[in-house]
Design a protein around this motif. Structure first.
Motif: not given
Length: 167
Positions: A50-63
């Motif tokens: 996971v890179r910053a661009e993956n986090l920025l492209a997402a609208d929501g997250y599950i960890f």
């Protein structure tokens, strides 16, 4: 317009990976039920990719991660450390959910992950799921895990809830 759900996981013995897969299945089932088609993009990524661009492209997250020695697993923590300042103040208000697999407690990892998500100003959509694997001996702790079906169902429900919220 496409909505993206990013599931980030780390697992040493398979339990957190199974929970991430259950959440993904639940999210996809809800997207299919809502006939989201191309409007829904589900990304399931190991924490070390996971890179910053993956986090920025997402609208929501599950960890999804294990607790190791009363803390969040090193690989998940490294992922969050590596990306923290690159996305700070750029993902505010996005929804998230979390799942911690633990030998018994899980509270240390839960607190650590929730503090990081608070710093990112993410919005929790459900209480963190702590999955007790009840491994207490060195052999049991290191052994491959099989998550009980009732916990996998809870993970699927969590994934479905986040997908429904996003769609």
């Amino acid at each position: 317009m496409t909505t993206q759900l990013l599931i980030i996981w780390h697992s040493r013995t398979g339990a957190a990976r199974q929970m991430a897969q259950a959440a993904a299945a639940g999210a996809q089932a809800v997207a299919d039920e809502l006939e989201a088609g191309d409007r829904f993009d589900l990304q399931v990524r190991p924490a070390d990719t996971v890179r910053a661009e993956n986090l920025l492209a997402a609208d929501g997250y599950i960890f999804a991660a294990p607790e190791n020695l009363a803390a969040l697993s090193g690989a998940m923590k490294e992922c969050l450390d590596r990306n923290y300042y690159h996305v700070l103040d750029r993902i505010n208000g996005r929804p998230y959910a979390a799942m911690i697999t633990a030998g018994s407690d899980g509270d240390g990892a839960r607190r650590q992950l929730e503090r990081i998500c608070t710093g990112w100003r993410l919005k929790a959509v459900a209480p963190t799921l702590i999955v007790p694997m009840r491994a207490q001996t060195p052999e049991a702790i290191l052994a491959p895990k099989v998550v009980p079906e009732d916990w996998l169902a809870r993970g699927a429900e969590l994934g479905g809830t986040l997908a429904a919220l996003l769609l």
